[in-house]
Design a protein around this motif. Structure first.
Motif, PDB file in Angstrom:
ATOM      1  N   ALA A  89      17.933 -18.105  44.622  1.00  0.00           N
ATOM      2  CA  ALA A  89      17.120 -19.779  45.032  1.00  0.00           C
ATOM      3  C   ALA A  89      16.752 -19.428  43.301  1.00  0.00           C
ATOM      4  O   ALA A  89      17.001 -18.755  43.018  1.00  0.00           O
ATOM      5  CB  ALA A  89      15.483 -19.348  45.547  1.00  0.00           C
ATOM      6  N   VAL A  90      16.235 -20.983  43.504  1.00  0.00           N
ATOM      7  CA  VAL A  90      15.603 -20.771  42.098  1.00  0.00           C
ATOM      8  C   VAL A  90      14.575 -21.373  42.079  1.00  0.00           C
ATOM      9  O   VAL A  90      13.670 -21.370  42.872  1.00  0.00           O
ATOM     10  CB  VAL A  90      16.278 -22.972  41.553  1.00  0.00           C
ATOM     11  N   TYR A  91      14.599 -19.909  40.871  1.00  0.00           N
ATOM     12  CA  TYR A  91      12.858 -19.290  40.425  1.00  0.00           C
ATOM     13  C   TYR A  91      11.505 -19.929  39.888  1.00  0.00           C
ATOM     14  O   TYR A  91      12.750 -20.169  39.074  1.00  0.00           O
ATOM     15  CB  TYR A  91      12.724 -17.855  40.399  1.00  0.00           C
ATOM     16  N   TYR A  92      10.712 -20.094  40.428  1.00  0.00           N
ATOM     17  CA  TYR A  92       9.863 -21.319  38.813  1.00  0.00           C
ATOM     18  C   TYR A  92       8.840 -20.497  38.842  1.00  0.00           C
ATOM     19  O   TYR A  92       8.057 -20.044  39.918  1.00  0.00           O
ATOM     20  CB  TYR A  92       9.431 -22.778  40.112  1.00  0.00           C
ATOM     21  N   CYS A  93       8.844 -20.708  37.362  1.00  0.00           N
ATOM     22  CA  CYS A  93       7.072 -20.299  37.598  1.00  0.00           C
ATOM     23  C   CYS A  93       6.294 -21.140  38.079  1.00  0.00           C
ATOM     24  O   CYS A  93       6.337 -22.178  37.211  1.00  0.00           O
ATOM     25  CB  CYS A  93       7.285 -19.778  35.124  1.00  0.00           C
ATOM     26  N   ALA A  94       4.573 -20.983  37.640  1.00  0.00           N
ATOM     27  CA  ALA A  94       4.026 -21.706  37.698  1.00  0.00           C
ATOM     28  C   ALA A  94       2.207 -21.497  37.064  1.00  0.00           C
ATOM     29  O   ALA A  94       2.344 -20.609  37.270  1.00  0.00           O
ATOM     30  CB  ALA A  94       4.041 -22.360  39.309  1.00  0.00           C
ATOM     31  N   ALA A  95       1.224 -22.138  37.134  1.00  0.00           N
ATOM     32  CA  ALA A  95      -0.363 -22.030  36.632  1.00  0.00           C
ATOM     33  C   ALA A  95      -0.843 -22.568  37.123  1.00  0.00           C
ATOM     34  O   ALA A  95      -0.406 -23.767  37.272  1.00  0.00           O
ATOM     35  CB  ALA A  95       0.628 -22.821  35.043  1.00  0.00           C
ATOM     36  N   ALA A  96      -1.362 -21.513  37.234  1.00  0.00           N
ATOM     37  CA  ALA A  96      -3.096 -22.230  38.019  1.00  0.00           C
ATOM     38  C   ALA A  96      -4.492 -22.573  37.170  1.00  0.00           C
ATOM     39  O   ALA A  96      -4.869 -22.029  36.479  1.00  0.00           O
ATOM     40  CB  ALA A  96      -3.500 -20.957  39.266  1.00  0.00           C
ATOM     41  N   PRO A  97      -4.220 -24.159  36.771  1.00  0.00           N
ATOM     42  CA  PRO A  97      -5.229 -24.467  35.375  1.00  0.00           C
ATOM     43  C   PRO A  97      -7.300 -23.973  36.064  1.00  0.00           C
ATOM     44  O   PRO A  97      -8.396 -23.676  35.482  1.00  0.00           O
ATOM     45  CB  PRO A  97      -5.260 -25.817  36.050  1.00  0.00           C
ATOM     46  N   GLY A  98      -7.518 -24.124  37.775  1.00  0.00           N
ATOM     47  CA  GLY A  98      -8.681 -23.502  37.933  1.00  0.00           C
ATOM     48  C   GLY A  98      -9.450 -21.760  38.037  1.00  0.00           C
ATOM     49  O   GLY A  98      -8.278 -21.069  37.943  1.00  0.00           O
ATOM     50  N   SER A  99     -10.322 -21.603  38.283  1.00  0.00           N
ATOM     51  CA  SER A  99     -10.523 -20.613  39.004  1.00  0.00           C
ATOM     52  C   SER A  99      -9.902 -19.991  40.613  1.00  0.00           C
ATOM     53  O   SER A  99      -9.594 -18.281  40.071  1.00  0.00           O
ATOM     54  CB  SER A  99     -12.697 -20.567  39.508  1.00  0.00           C
ATOM     55  N   SER A 100      -8.950 -20.469  40.664  1.00  0.00           N
ATOM     56  CA  SER A 100      -8.634 -20.229  41.922  1.00  0.00           C
ATOM     57  C   SER A 100      -6.860 -20.468  42.055  1.00  0.00           C
ATOM     58  O   SER A 100      -6.216 -21.347  41.287  1.00  0.00           O
ATOM     59  CB  SER A 100      -9.039 -21.080  43.352  1.00  0.00           C
TER      60      SER A 100
END
Length: 119
Positions: A89-100
């Protein structure tokens, strides 16, 4: 806003290992890895809290993949062992800006890195 740059993808054989890296700019966020195989929707793989003390994995990768982070380097890693062709697959990094940091909370995305596992 945060910029995410993935690296470490490649072509490996089934059973091999690979480590992905994601360098982030800006603040420290909860981070995650997602993947998208051809013809399929993007799916959650793993996530890690801001502190690194908590992690979460998809059932399909539990026991084979490990997510970790180095906050001094603002970098997140995905160690992938015992790779299978279905991990391709194509693997993506991601960020969650909130507390959840549930899978639906991730808002910032990298450009993706290809992982191909041959049988």
């Amino acid at each position: 806003q945060v910029q995410l740059v993935e690296s470490g993808g490649g072509l490996v054989q089934a059973g091999d290992s690979l480590r992905l890296s994601c360098a982030a700019s800006g603040r420290t966020y909860a981070m995650g890895w997602f993947r998208q195989a051809p013809g399929k929707e993007r799916e959650f793989v793993a996530a890690i809290s801001r502190s690194g003390l908590s992690t979460n994995y998809a059932d399909s990768v539990k026991g084979r993949f490990t997510i970790s982070r180095d906050n001094a380097r603002n970098t997140v890693y995905l160690q992938m062992n015992s790779l299978k062709p279905e991990d391709t697959a194509v693997y993506y990094c991601a960020a969650a800006p909130g507390s959840s940091w549930s899978p639906q909370d991730f808002r910032f995305w990298g450009q993706g890195t290809q992982v191909t596992v041959s049988s």
